[in-house]
Design an enzyme around this catalytic site. Sequence first.
Site, PDB file in Angstrom:
ATOM      1  CD  GLU A 133      -8.663  -3.601   9.995  1.00  0.00           C
ATOM      2  OE1 GLU A 133      -9.411  -2.714  10.466  1.00  0.00           O
ATOM      3  OE2 GLU A 133      -8.036  -4.404  10.691  1.00  0.00           O
ATOM      4  CB  SER A 138      -2.419   5.583   4.120  1.00  0.00           C
ATOM      5  OG  SER A 138      -2.779   5.550   2.760  1.00  0.00           O
ATOM      6  N   GLY A 343      -0.689   6.010 -30.798  1.00  0.00           N
ATOM      7  CA  GLY A 343      -1.893   6.668 -31.316  1.00  0.00           C
ATOM      8  C   GLY A 343      -3.143   5.874 -30.988  1.00  0.00           C
ATOM      9  CD  GLU A 367       3.965  -4.477  -1.411  1.00  0.00           C
ATOM     10  OE1 GLU A 367       5.114  -4.316  -1.024  1.00  0.00           O
ATOM     11  OE2 GLU A 367       3.587  -5.417  -2.130  1.00  0.00           O
TER      12      GLU A 367
HETATM   13  C1  FAD Z   1      -4.797  -3.796  -6.365  1.00  0.00           C
HETATM   14  C2  FAD Z   1      -4.575  -3.672  -4.898  1.00  0.00           C
HETATM   15  C3  FAD Z   1      -4.011  -4.752  -4.202  1.00  0.00           C
HETATM   16  C4  FAD Z   1      -3.819  -4.653  -2.813  1.00  0.00           C
HETATM   17  N1  FAD Z   1      -3.345  -5.749  -2.139  1.00  0.00           N
HETATM   18  C5  FAD Z   1      -3.236  -5.701  -0.776  1.00  0.00           C
HETATM   19  C6  FAD Z   1      -2.850  -6.863  -0.025  1.00  0.00           C
HETATM   20  O1  FAD Z   1      -2.544  -7.919  -0.567  1.00  0.00           O
HETATM   21  N2  FAD Z   1      -2.833  -6.768   1.325  1.00  0.00           N
HETATM   22  C7  FAD Z   1      -3.158  -5.636   1.991  1.00  0.00           C
HETATM   23  O2  FAD Z   1      -3.122  -5.618   3.223  1.00  0.00           O
HETATM   24  N3  FAD Z   1      -3.534  -4.512   1.305  1.00  0.00           N
HETATM   25  C8  FAD Z   1      -3.582  -4.531  -0.050  1.00  0.00           C
HETATM   26  N4  FAD Z   1      -3.986  -3.408  -0.754  1.00  0.00           N
HETATM   27  C9  FAD Z   1      -4.377  -2.214  -0.021  1.00  0.00           C
HETATM   28  C10 FAD Z   1      -3.402  -1.076  -0.174  1.00  0.00           C
HETATM   29  O3  FAD Z   1      -2.243  -1.309   0.562  1.00  0.00           O
HETATM   30  C11 FAD Z   1      -4.167   0.200   0.235  1.00  0.00           C
HETATM   31  O4  FAD Z   1      -5.086   0.475  -0.798  1.00  0.00           O
HETATM   32  C12 FAD Z   1      -3.228   1.373   0.432  1.00  0.00           C
HETATM   33  O5  FAD Z   1      -2.459   1.205   1.597  1.00  0.00           O
HETATM   34  C13 FAD Z   1      -4.012   2.699   0.559  1.00  0.00           C
HETATM   35  O6  FAD Z   1      -5.035   2.567   1.472  1.00  0.00           O
HETATM   36  P1  FAD Z   1      -6.544   3.046   1.108  1.00  0.00           P
HETATM   37  O7  FAD Z   1      -6.907   2.386  -0.180  1.00  0.00           O
HETATM   38  O8  FAD Z   1      -7.384   2.820   2.277  1.00  0.00           O
HETATM   39  O9  FAD Z   1      -6.381   4.584   0.812  1.00  0.00           O
HETATM   40  P2  FAD Z   1      -6.296   5.740   1.907  1.00  0.00           P
HETATM   41  O10 FAD Z   1      -5.460   5.325   3.051  1.00  0.00           O
HETATM   42  O11 FAD Z   1      -7.677   6.227   2.145  1.00  0.00           O
HETATM   43  O12 FAD Z   1      -5.486   6.825   1.086  1.00  0.00           O
HETATM   44  C14 FAD Z   1      -6.072   7.458  -0.072  1.00  0.00           C
HETATM   45  C15 FAD Z   1      -5.041   8.348  -0.695  1.00  0.00           C
HETATM   46  O13 FAD Z   1      -4.666   9.344   0.221  1.00  0.00           O
HETATM   47  C16 FAD Z   1      -3.340   9.763  -0.071  1.00  0.00           C
HETATM   48  N5  FAD Z   1      -2.580   9.783   1.188  1.00  0.00           N
HETATM   49  C17 FAD Z   1      -2.267   8.749   1.989  1.00  0.00           C
HETATM   50  N6  FAD Z   1      -1.579   9.169   3.078  1.00  0.00           N
HETATM   51  C18 FAD Z   1      -1.465  10.532   2.943  1.00  0.00           C
HETATM   52  C19 FAD Z   1      -0.885  11.557   3.723  1.00  0.00           C
HETATM   53  N7  FAD Z   1      -0.268  11.275   4.880  1.00  0.00           N
HETATM   54  N8  FAD Z   1      -0.961  12.853   3.275  1.00  0.00           N
HETATM   55  C20 FAD Z   1      -1.601  13.135   2.121  1.00  0.00           C
HETATM   56  N9  FAD Z   1      -2.154  12.205   1.319  1.00  0.00           N
HETATM   57  C21 FAD Z   1      -2.102  10.927   1.743  1.00  0.00           C
HETATM   58  C22 FAD Z   1      -2.775   8.789  -1.105  1.00  0.00           C
HETATM   59  O14 FAD Z   1      -2.818   9.375  -2.389  1.00  0.00           O
HETATM   60  C23 FAD Z   1      -3.734   7.637  -1.050  1.00  0.00           C
HETATM   61  O15 FAD Z   1      -3.808   6.951  -2.282  1.00  0.00           O
HETATM   62  C24 FAD Z   1      -4.151  -3.470  -2.151  1.00  0.00           C
HETATM   63  C25 FAD Z   1      -4.685  -2.385  -2.862  1.00  0.00           C
HETATM   64  C26 FAD Z   1      -4.891  -2.472  -4.206  1.00  0.00           C
HETATM   65  C27 FAD Z   1      -5.470  -1.307  -4.941  1.00  0.00           C
END
Ligand code: FAD
Length: 388
Positions: A133, A138, A343, A367
């Site tokens: 959402e 995460s 390159g 994931e």
């Molecule tokens: C191309 C694409 C396809 C996707 N497809 C699906 C799908 O089919 N179904 C679905 O449900 N979701 C899907 N997602 C969502 C994906 O699972 C989430 O983007 C991912 O879980 C990260 O959540 P967020 O983008 O809200 O980043 P956030 O949760 O805001 O995290 C941002 C960053 O914080 C860092 N981070 C995370 N946890 C910690 C921690 N504990 N300590 C320190 N740093 C941390 C990581 O570097 C992370 O990238 C997709 C995402 C993308 C980009």
Amino acid sequence: MSDKSYLEWPFFEERHRKLEAELDAWARDNVTAEHGDLDSACRELVAKLGAAGWLRYSVGGTAYGGAHETIDTRSICLLRETLARHSSLADFAFAMQGLGSGAVTLYGNDEQKRRYLTRVARGEALPAFALSEPGSGSDVAAMACSARLDGDHYVLEGEKSWISNGGIADFYVVFARTGEAPGARGLSAFIVDADTPGLEIAERIEVIAPHPLARLRFTDCRVPRSAMLGTPGLGFKVAMQTLDIFRTSVAAASLGFARHALDEALRRATTRDMFQQKLADFQITQVKLAQMATSVDSSALLTYRAAWRRDQGHKVTREAAMAKMTATESAQQVIDAAVQIWGGCGVVSNHPVERLYREIRALRIYEGATEVQQLIIARQTLKAYEEG
Ligand SMILES: Cc1cc2nc3c(=O)[nH]c(=O)nc-3n(C[C@H](O)[C@H](O)[C@H](O)COP(=O)(O)OP(=O)(O)OC[C@H]3O[C@@H](n4cnc5c(N)ncnc54)[C@H](O)[C@@H]3O)c2cc1C
């Protein structure tokens, strides 16, 4: 030609080697890295993969069209690695049939499996996995989307973001808060048909390596009680067990991208004339190639160890996290080195290594981002130490 010596490793059986060889030959004739309209290309790929029988591996249960009673992790990893080497969109189309329907394979009742899995296995229905959402990526337990019981129906309210296949899926496996307990223990999973009133595609999202992706909105969206997968409050477990299967296959897809990049780097380094010799004759280039080849093999060892262990019936939370972290991160480095070896040509739009450079990026985020995998590995390592 990619190195195939890994197929001789003891993780594989003869049926796996046969599967890889047949798919590689099929993919050479049937998929290309180039495509026109994204939505139609995805639908066509799913139809083709289904007609050729490859999607049988994405679902479990022979009575529902599956190749095996349970999903064979080594098979889906070989399928993803091979497809990813040929075309990231073909890999995406295959992967989503499994990820989107994985919860039905694991927790569906006979009626749900008959209705959904058989069509997924034939390539006649596209599924999607709707967990993330805007405010909970995460941190899955922070989920806000809710499902309230009203007579014989659950009423869904809220949003899901980053949903792959969003906009083209025939059904969505949606996770929502039903409130049996606080946090992760108060979530449930539902199958929601794409044409259910109250479900709308709020936004199509464009990303650096395009595939169908959308934000979904649920407004007074009513689904029958029978749409629930498993029991109330089981949603977090359903989601995590689904990811446990497919996380290893994300590592396998990264491996396919990395092998393709290494092949491209070798092709260029051995043919490019420079300073009266070939680029591959320079030791600096050889250091790069050695690092790339070693990264590919390290990732393959971790990926197929996790797949093999899961197929032996073991829990692979730690192994799958190690494989996903290593394979995605090192594939990014292998691809970057391939761009460097090419390159200027390497940054030209739609050059194979330029495409790979964009295609690998999201795999380090979805994931479970690399940092989430690091936490899982550390937690498991500390637990094993404390338990002596
Ligand atoms: C191309 C694409 C396809 C996707 N497809 C699906 C799908 O089919 N179904 C679905 O449900 N979701 C899907 N997602 C969502 C994906 O699972 C989430 O983007 C991912 O879980 C990260 O959540 P967020 O983008 O809200 O980043 P956030 O949760 O805001 O995290 C941002 C960053 O914080 C860092 N981070 C995370 N946890 C910690 C921690 N504990 N300590 C320190 N740093 C941390 C990581 O570097 C992370 O990238 C997709 C995402 C993308 C980009």
